[in-house]
Scaffold this motif. Structure first.
Motif, short mmCIF file in Angstrom:
data_model
loop_
_atom_site.label_atom_id
_atom_site.label_comp_id
_atom_site.label_asym_id
_atom_site.label_seq_id
_atom_site.Cartn_x
_atom_site.Cartn_y
_atom_site.Cartn_z
N TYR A 26 0.88 -1.16 0.00
CA TYR A 26 0.00 0.00 0.00
C TYR A 26 0.92 1.21 0.00
O TYR A 26 1.95 1.21 0.67
CB TYR A 26 -0.93 -0.02 1.23
N PRO A 27 0.58 2.26 -0.78
CA PRO A 27 1.48 3.40 -0.87
C PRO A 27 1.74 4.05 0.48
O PRO A 27 0.88 4.00 1.37
CB PRO A 27 0.76 4.38 -1.80
N GLY A 28 2.87 4.66 0.62
CA GLY A 28 3.22 5.38 1.85
C GLY A 28 4.66 5.84 1.73
O GLY A 28 5.54 5.03 1.48
N LYS A 74 5.06 1.77 4.44
CA LYS A 74 5.80 2.67 5.30
C LYS A 74 5.69 2.17 6.74
O LYS A 74 4.89 1.28 7.04
CB LYS A 74 5.32 4.11 5.15
N ILE A 375 -5.85 11.24 6.94
CA ILE A 375 -4.54 11.45 6.34
C ILE A 375 -4.60 11.43 4.83
O ILE A 375 -5.09 10.48 4.22
CB ILE A 375 -3.55 10.41 6.88
N GLY A 376 -4.08 12.49 4.23
CA GLY A 376 -4.06 12.63 2.78
C GLY A 376 -3.75 14.08 2.47
O GLY A 376 -3.45 14.86 3.37
N CYS A 377 -3.84 14.45 1.19
CA CYS A 377 -3.61 15.85 0.84
C CYS A 377 -4.53 16.76 1.63
O CYS A 377 -4.18 17.88 1.98
CB CYS A 377 -3.86 16.07 -0.65
N MET A 395 -4.83 6.69 9.53
CA MET A 395 -5.76 6.43 8.43
C MET A 395 -7.02 5.75 8.93
O MET A 395 -6.96 4.75 9.64
CB MET A 395 -5.09 5.60 7.35
N ASP A 423 -10.74 9.16 -0.65
CA ASP A 423 -11.24 7.89 -1.20
C ASP A 423 -10.31 6.72 -0.84
O ASP A 423 -10.75 5.66 -0.42
CB ASP A 423 -11.43 7.98 -2.72
N SER A 424 -9.01 6.94 -0.99
CA SER A 424 -8.08 5.85 -0.71
C SER A 424 -8.11 5.50 0.77
O SER A 424 -8.11 4.31 1.15
CB SER A 424 -6.66 6.26 -1.13
N THR A 425 -8.16 6.52 1.60
CA THR A 425 -8.17 6.30 3.05
C THR A 425 -9.48 5.65 3.48
O THR A 425 -9.50 4.79 4.37
CB THR A 425 -7.95 7.63 3.77
N HIS A 428 -9.13 2.12 2.72
CA HIS A 428 -8.04 1.53 3.51
C HIS A 428 -8.59 0.97 4.82
O HIS A 428 -8.53 -0.23 5.08
CB HIS A 428 -6.99 2.61 3.77
N THR A 454 -5.06 8.27 -5.08
CA THR A 454 -4.35 8.41 -3.81
C THR A 454 -3.32 9.51 -4.05
O THR A 454 -2.21 9.25 -4.52
CB THR A 454 -3.65 7.08 -3.46
N MET A 456 -1.81 12.11 -2.12
CA MET A 456 -0.72 12.51 -1.22
C MET A 456 0.59 11.80 -1.51
O MET A 456 1.67 12.38 -1.48
CB MET A 456 -1.15 12.21 0.23
C1 LIG Z 1 -1.15 3.16 7.62
C2 LIG Z 1 -0.74 4.18 6.64
N1 LIG Z 1 -0.46 3.79 5.39
C3 LIG Z 1 -0.08 4.70 4.47
C4 LIG Z 1 0.05 6.01 4.80
C5 LIG Z 1 0.52 6.99 3.77
N2 LIG Z 1 -0.57 7.81 3.26
C6 LIG Z 1 -0.76 9.03 3.73
S1 LIG Z 1 -2.13 9.71 3.06
C7 LIG Z 1 -2.43 8.39 2.10
C8 LIG Z 1 -3.61 8.27 1.17
C9 LIG Z 1 -4.21 9.49 0.73
O1 LIG Z 1 -5.14 9.23 -0.27
P1 LIG Z 1 -6.62 9.74 -0.20
O2 LIG Z 1 -7.25 9.32 1.08
O3 LIG Z 1 -7.31 9.30 -1.43
O4 LIG Z 1 -6.48 11.31 -0.13
P2 LIG Z 1 -5.80 12.34 -1.18
O5 LIG Z 1 -4.36 12.47 -0.80
O6 LIG Z 1 -6.02 11.79 -2.54
O7 LIG Z 1 -6.51 13.62 -0.96
C10 LIG Z 1 -1.49 7.45 2.32
C11 LIG Z 1 -1.46 6.20 1.59
C12 LIG Z 1 -0.23 6.37 6.13
N3 LIG Z 1 -0.12 7.62 6.55
N4 LIG Z 1 -0.63 5.44 7.01
#
Ligand SMILES: Cc1ncc(C[n+]2csc(CCOP(=O)(O)OP(=O)(O)O)c2C)c(N)n1
Lengths: 599, 192
Positions: A26-28, A74, A375-377, A395, A423-425, A428, A454, A456
């Motif tokens: 999963y990205p991180g 991560k 957590i995200g942008c 998350m 959406d990704s969160t 998740h 996703t 961020m």
């Molecule tokens: C457990 C965990 N895995 C991965 C991350 C890294 N991470 C931070 S934000 C994010 C996803 C963001 O995607 P989304 O929710 O779609 O929001 P966007 O950034 O597109 O607004 C990830 C994978 C994290 N902080 N915690």
């Protein structure tokens, strides 16, 4: 052949050379590019999972089937994947299994700086720690061999400076002659009922003892004798700083940080006058060395918070009054303190121009909502001038935090609570939380900011985006139906570029004494895939109409700049046509019709 | 001291193409027969935040981070970030900077002002300072987006790497159809 590779590229290459069959993750940040680089090796089945636990379990399945598997995440991802990790430690592997955990000391892009080495010790699995890209590749290969030889999952710990650092790597050919995967039944080893697990646990303990003995003579743990005055035990990125700052010190460089080869440590300690441990974050090596009855200095002088740098390490030693080992003395005439410059305007990260999250946070701020964040942008909604986020833990937590907070609040405050999640969160771990909220009828409002990516971590696809890591089309998760299916009766989709509609729907759902979900429907401006994001016509400010009221500045768009007044005139706003993505949100804020399209 | 290592810092704003520039540098150093390490932070900083990339080359390089106050060359893509990073340079270090101003959020909002006369301030502290109008020269070379390549050319002149290595590095890192234009932009910078 030699190439300059990042640590992440080198890990991907190592996986390829090791004959890996399946890669999941999963990205991180800083782990994300490992899977993105594995993509170039077509023989590897590489894919994103919705979260780290799932990724881990996909990898475990592949290993049970007899194929080598790599799983990337991560550091905080390991928290999510910890459940399968701990029991997989008991069953052991079929095909070799390597878990890459990328730590982020200094929290360049993370919410905490936990030290993953503790997980290796906690789960009783070996952990390798590379010091540069060459070792990233070599250790990844080696990790698969150790995994099969000792029947254990192996962890490999990277960190931001290793994953995103680049150095020269000598490439090798992939291994050949690995057994073909096939089904092998062995339920007493793989079904962890208490009776079976009781048999496995002693084997795990034995394995760690064997690994420690193996580590004492393995080439990845090496002693470099120089000056006998100062001896340093170190590993990973810290090794480079030690060599830089203490060029004459003797060094025990550990390639395997769990289990520790205590005999080797003891031997090294005897050969040096004074023993130090230089390690980032926790006193992981230090405490074990001390517990073994060996005198050592570590965190008394080396910082426990943040990452190390050559400067910080040098400071630590000189402040403690330590000399020798080639520690550079302040040069003659160079006693002046470092250059100081005045305080400057900072440059924190910001949402992009045209980001669909911006108008939502503006509206939340206007409505004085209490926003449980995620957590995200969109976590940048915390920043001024939006100032519209009140909590952010991990998350998925936004929805469950909202669900919890409304249970203690007085009636009139309950409706202020809004959870905001990407959406990704959401996919998740947020979906579990939404199920809880629906199940227990918490009267909070959830906004899913569906930007179709996703963002961020650098625009990775996810189960709702409609595409896979390999850029193949997938059936996108239907978020509206999903929310309905878990029991949310009120689900509305809004256009976040339409401020009036966004405000109206938000007020409606906030006032509703029931769980409800609002889904925004504009894509991220960074999505490159055709037909997803389309740039609007750039906007511009009509100077004659601009009253200088600054209303448009309240969304904090990087494309809008305040131009202070020249003598005797009023200031005004100005839009950079190169930066503007034409989202139209600022135009809706202008009461003087001074913002228009085109020109 | 063991300072046979040359330390280069590239600083600017997320999205300016600093990563690619530092990659071309690293490639050229490897082609020149040196050990190379580089380090930078991706992630949060890409959303318009400050970005710094460290590139080090020499016979043997250990740390991928330039030790504080030991930078030999500061390669600035934006004026405020260039000025902000001066403390990373050693005394008498070299500054090559792009004459570009990107206002940070507090300046956009009118809460703070963009510092005045950065050119003069930098020059006063580091006399070995070259200001390059990357945008203008790149436009002359055929594409404003090649501004980084112009700067790279200007930096290259201060490094002891044969010209052929630079050319090979560009060939490897720049897409074919933009190559000729980039080579021209590089020359312009190198001839400054
Ligand atoms: C457990 C965990 N895995 C991965 C991350 C890294 N991470 C931070 S934000 C994010 C996803 C963001 O995607 P989304 O929710 O779609 O929001 P966007 O950034 O597109 O607004 C990830 C994978 C994290 N902080 N915690």
């Amino acid at each position: 052949m030699k190439e300059i590779l990042s640590g992440n590229e080198a890990i991907a290459r190592g996986a390829y050379e090791a004959g890996v069959k399946v890669a999941s993750g999963y990205p991180g940040t800083p782990s994300t590019e490992i899977l993105e680089n594995i993509l170039q090796y077509k023989k590897i089945d590489a894919s994103w999972a919705p979260n780290e636990k799932v990724a881990m379990e996909v990898g475990i399945g592949a290993s049970f089937g007899g194929g080598r598997a790599i799983v990337t995440m991560k550091h905080v991802g390991v928290n999510v994947a910890a459940d399968p990790l701990f029991t997989f430690s008991y069953t052991g592997v079929g095909g070799g299994f390597v878990l890459i955990a990328a730590d982020d000391p200094e929290m360049h892009s993370s919410q905490n700086e936990q030290d993953s080495r503790n997980y290796a010790r906690f789960a009783k699995v070996p952990m390798l720690e590379p010091a540069d890209s060459q070792e990233c590749k070599d250790f990844t290969r080696l990790a698969f061999e150790l995994s099969e030889q000792f029947d254990t999952p192996v962890m490999l710990r990277s960190c931001t400076r290793i994953s995103h650092g680049k150095s020269i790597v000598e490439l090798n050919e992939p291994v050949s002659g690995l057994p073909e995967p096939r089904l092998v039944k062995n339920p007493s080893k793989l079904v962890m009922l208490p009776g079976n697990a009781r048999v496995r646990h002693p084997l795990v303990e034995e394995r760690m003892v064997k690994l420690a003995a193996f580590g004492a003579s393995a080439p990845f743990n090496s002693v470099e004798m120089r000056d006998g005055e100062i001896g340093v035990i170190t590993a990973g990125i810290s090794y480079n700083y030690v060599r830089e700052v203490l060029p004459n010190a003797s060094v025990l460089k550990l390639g395997m940080v769990n289990p520790l080869p205590m005999e080797l440590v003891r031997d090294f300690a005897r050969k040096v006058n004074k023993l130090y441990v230089v390690e980032e974050l926790d006193p992981f090596i230090e405490e074990q060395v001390r517990a073994a009855g060996i005198a050592v200095t570590g965190k008394e002088i080396i910082p426990i918070c943040g990452e190390l740098t050559p400067g910080r390490l040098r400071n630590a030693f000189t402040t403690a009054g330590i000399v020798g080992a080639g520690l550079p003395r302040p040069e003659q005439g160079d006693e002046t303190s470092p250059l100081q410059i005045e305080k400057l305007p900072g440059r924190p990260p910001n949402m992009c121009p045209g980001c669909p999250h911006r108008g939502v946070f503006y509206t939340l701020n206007q409505l004085k909502a209490y926003v449980t964040g995620d957590i995200g942008c969109y976590t940048l909604g915390f920043m001024p001038p939006l100032n519209a986020m009140d909590t952010c833990i991990c998350m998925g937590a936004s929805i469950s935090n909202a669900s919890g907070i409304v249970r203690v609040l007085p009636e009139d405050e309950k409706k202020k609570v809004v959870a905001v999640i990407g959406d990704s969160t959401f996919l998740h771990t947020g979906i579990n939380s939404l199920m809880e909220m629906a199940y227990n009828g918490s009267p909070a409002t959830v906004i899913i900011l569906d930007n179709r990516i996703t963002a961020m971590t650098g625009r990775q696809d996810n189960p709702a985006s409609g595409w896979t890591l390999r850029d193949e089309p997938a059936v996108p998760v239907d978020l509206v139906q999903l929310c309905r299916a878990v029991g949310i009766r009120h689900v509305q989709v809004v256009d976040p570029f339409d401020l009036d509609e966004t405000r109206k729907v938000l007020m409606e759902e906030m006032n509703r004494p029931e769980p409800s979900v609002i889904i925004t429907n504009r894509p991220c401006v960074l999505v490159k895939r055709e037909g997803v994001f389309e740039k609007g016509l750039a906007l511009s400010v009509d100077e004659d109409h601009c009253s200088g009221c600054k209303a448009c500045l309240r969304i904090g768009c990087p494309a809008i700049e305040w131009q202070p007044a020249p003598e005797g005139k009023k200031g005004k706003a100005c839009i950079d046509p190169l930066l503007c993505n034409g989202c139209d949100v600022c135009r809706q804020l202008c009461k003087f019709d001074a913002i228009g399209r085109g020109k | 001291m063991s300072n046979s290592v040359t330390n280069i810092l590239l600083v600017g704003v997320g999205g300016q193409g600093i990563l690619l520039a530092s990659e071309i540098l690293s490639e050229a150093f490897m082609l020149g027969g040196f050990d190379v390490k580089k380090s930078e932070i991706h992630g949060m900083s890409q959303r318009g935040g400050s970005v710094a990339s460290h590139v080090r080359y020499g016979k043997e390089v250990f740390s991928p981070i330039v030790p504080e106050g030991e930078g030999d060359i500061l390669f600035g893509f934006e004026m405020l970030e260039t000025y902000r990073s001066l403390p990373l340079l050693k005394k008498g270090g070299t500054v090559v900077a792009n004459d570009l101003r990107i206002p940070p959020p507090s300046v956009l909002l009118g809460q703070e002002t963009y510092p005045e006369d950065l050119t003069g301030k930098i020059e006063a502290l580091f006399p070995d300072f070259t200001l390059v109008d990357g945008q203008k020269l790149a436009t002359e070379a055929g594409n404003i987006r090649a501004a980084n390549t112009v700067l790279l050319g200007a930096v290259s002149k201060r490094l002891d790497i044969p010209e052929v290595c630079w050319r090979q590095a560009l060939e490897k890192m720049v897409p074919k159809k933009a190559l000729e234009m980039n080579i021209q932009a590089f020359r312009m910078g190198r001839d400054l």
